[in-house]
Design a protein around this motif. Structure first.
Motif, PDB file in Angstrom:
ATOM      1  N   GLY A 133      -7.951   0.764   0.004  1.00 35.36           N
ATOM      2  CA  GLY A 133      -8.001  -0.592  -0.508  1.00 35.36           C
ATOM      3  C   GLY A 133      -7.220  -0.834  -1.777  1.00 35.36           C
ATOM      4  N   LYS A 134      -6.464   0.155  -2.220  1.00 32.47           N
ATOM      5  CA  LYS A 134      -5.716   0.025  -3.465  1.00 32.47           C
ATOM      6  C   LYS A 134      -4.215   0.198  -3.222  1.00 32.47           C
ATOM      7  CE  LYS A 134      -9.408  -0.102  -6.238  1.00 32.47           C
ATOM      8  NZ  LYS A 134      -9.735  -1.205  -7.166  1.00 32.47           N
ATOM      9  N   LYS A 135      -3.414  -0.318  -4.145  1.00 29.31           N
ATOM     10  CA  LYS A 135      -1.978  -0.082  -4.151  1.00 29.31           C
ATOM     11  C   LYS A 135      -1.596   0.637  -5.436  1.00 29.31           C
ATOM     12  CE  LYS A 135       0.140  -3.434  -1.048  1.00 29.31           C
ATOM     13  NZ  LYS A 135       1.219  -4.443  -0.914  1.00 29.31           N
ATOM     14  N   PRO A 152      -4.811  -5.047  -4.613  1.00 33.18           N
ATOM     15  CA  PRO A 152      -3.832  -6.083  -4.262  1.00 33.18           C
ATOM     16  C   PRO A 152      -4.453  -7.458  -4.033  1.00 33.18           C
ATOM     17  CG  PRO A 152      -4.212  -4.600  -2.410  1.00 33.18           C
ATOM     18  CD  PRO A 152      -4.899  -3.995  -3.588  1.00 33.18           C
ATOM     19  N   LYS A 153      -5.770  -7.508  -3.859  1.00 25.32           N
ATOM     20  CA  LYS A 153      -6.445  -8.787  -3.663  1.00 25.32           C
ATOM     21  C   LYS A 153      -6.776  -9.469  -4.993  1.00 25.32           C
ATOM     22  CE  LYS A 153      -8.579  -7.274   0.676  1.00 25.32           C
ATOM     23  NZ  LYS A 153      -9.866  -7.008   1.378  1.00 25.32           N
ATOM     24  N   LYS A 154      -6.486  -8.762  -6.098  1.00 22.24           N
ATOM     25  CA  LYS A 154      -6.774  -9.312  -7.427  1.00 22.24           C
ATOM     26  C   LYS A 154      -5.468  -9.431  -8.209  1.00 22.24           C
ATOM     27  CE  LYS A 154     -11.423  -7.310  -7.515  1.00 22.24           C
ATOM     28  NZ  LYS A 154     -12.351  -6.387  -8.225  1.00 22.24           N
ATOM     29  N   PRO A 155      -4.858 -10.627  -8.210  1.00 23.14           N
ATOM     30  CA  PRO A 155      -3.570 -10.817  -8.893  1.00 23.14           C
ATOM     31  C   PRO A 155      -3.602 -10.415 -10.362  1.00 23.14           C
ATOM     32  CG  PRO A 155      -4.111 -12.727  -7.536  1.00 23.14           C
ATOM     33  CD  PRO A 155      -5.327 -11.853  -7.536  1.00 23.14           C
ATOM     34  N   LYS A 166      -0.986  -7.950 -12.354  1.00 23.82           N
ATOM     35  CA  LYS A 166      -0.336  -8.438 -13.575  1.00 23.82           C
ATOM     36  C   LYS A 166      -0.506  -7.424 -14.701  1.00 23.82           C
ATOM     37  CE  LYS A 166      -0.214 -12.478 -16.623  1.00 23.82           C
ATOM     38  NZ  LYS A 166      -0.829 -13.805 -16.904  1.00 23.82           N
ATOM     39  N   ARG A 167      -1.688  -6.845 -14.800  1.00 19.33           N
ATOM     40  CA  ARG A 167      -1.930  -5.849 -15.846  1.00 19.33           C
ATOM     41  C   ARG A 167      -1.099  -4.592 -15.607  1.00 19.33           C
ATOM     42  NH1 ARG A 167      -8.089  -4.821 -15.904  1.00 19.33           N
ATOM     43  NH2 ARG A 167      -8.261  -6.402 -14.270  1.00 19.33           N
ATOM     44  N   ALA A 168      -0.962  -4.192 -14.338  1.00 18.46           N
ATOM     45  CA  ALA A 168      -0.154  -3.015 -13.999  1.00 18.46           C
ATOM     46  C   ALA A 168       1.313  -3.246 -14.373  1.00 18.46           C
ATOM     47  CB  ALA A 168      -0.286  -2.700 -12.515  1.00 18.46           C
TER      48      ALA A 168
END
Length: 298
Positions: free
Chosen positions: A174-176, A226-229, A233-235
């Motif tokens: 569930g992560k990128k 990826p479901k949390k813009p 943005k923080r990355a």
């Protein structure tokens, strides 16, 4: 890799086929086209043939790993080794968060501490002596644990935590993962490694710092949902802050990964007037912009 290329066969945008070098080990004839085309990411021509230098296999290899209380201590110890003149084949830094993720991924039990990995190569006597000298230096620098191995199976085991690192971050369900790298002068390495670790911790995201610190190059892997813009943005913010810090330290926005799309916005800042010269090469060789358009420069 650029230093290992003797010759490239390149198809240009207009269909001409050129060779950029020869089989000679060195040359002062003409412009250095090997350097121009290597790393050009397909924007100047299509590389259809490569002639590389070959290197003999060393008689003896030794792998070693040591641990330190902080990323700064790791980087400073690596700098100490490099300044000592010991001919180390490889030096890699892996922070404790990265090793913790590798352990979770592969169900391993590596010491979850900030670590340096080494490889020594040469004659058996020479490699053994170099590894012993390095061990002494590392203990003087505050190393809390040192282990070494000469057998191929044991060497592979020592290096496993480094080799499986990218998989460990990129296979979290569930992560990128956002991967990046910078390269800085060795005198600024410890400062930049600490800055990278601080940026990750302040973001609240999972991430690691690791890389080939023997030449001042290191990487970050930042994991986000990826479901949390806002997380993405923080990355991206971590990446930008690290690049700007590297450029301010006399370094480069990328040591290995290349420019592509993500780092083309830093090219003018990094290269200044030389960026315009690079663009003129692109225009000369590819006036219609058909070769990998939109990469490196708009």
């Amino acid at each position: 890799m650029r230093d290992q290329v003797l010759d490239l066969e390149v198809v240009l945008a207009d269909g001409r086929v050129i060779h950029t070098g020869s089989r000679a080990k060195k040359s002062s004839s003409g412009y250095h086209l090997n350097g121009l085309f290597t790393g050009s990411e397909g924007t100047l021509g299509i590389i259809t043939g490569i002639t590389l230098k070959l290197h003999g296999m060393p008689e003896h290899l030794i792998a070693a790993r040591c641990t330190f209380p902080s990323p700064k201590a790791c980087a400073e110890a690596a700098h100490m080794i490099l300044m000592s003149g010991i001919p180390v084949q490889r030096i890699e830094l892996v922070d404790s968060e990265s090793i913790r993720q590798v352990n979770a991924y592969g169900q391993y039990e590596f010491p979850e501490e900030h670590s340096l990995f080494f490889e020594f190569a040469g004659t058996k006597g020479g490699a053994e002596e170099e590894a012993s000298l390095a061990e002494e230096l590392m203990k003087d620098a505050g190393c809390s644990h040192w282990e070494r191995a000469a057998g191929s199976k044991e060497r592979s085991e020592i290096w496993r935590a480094r080799h499986e690192l990218s998989y460990a971050f990129s296979h979290i369900p569930g992560k990128k993962m956002l991967g990046s790298d910078v390269c800085v002068p060795l005198s600024h390495l410890a400062e930049l490694v600490v800055h990278a670790r601080t940026l990750i911790e302040d973001s609240g995201l999972l991430g690691g710092v690791f890389g080939h610190v023997g030449d001042g190059n290191f990487h970050t892997s930042i994991v986000y949902d990826p479901k949390k813009p806002e997380e993405r943005k923080r990355a991206l913010h971590i990446n930008e802050e690290l690049v700007l810090k590297a450029l301010g330290s006399g370094g480069t926005s990328t040591g290995e990964h290349g420019v592509g799309i993500g780092k083309k916005k830093y090219q003018e800042q990094e290269h200044g007037e030389a960026a315009k010269v690079m663009k003129s090469f692109k225009l000369l060789l590819d006036p219609e912009g058909i070769l990998n358009p939109g990469k490196i420069f708009d």
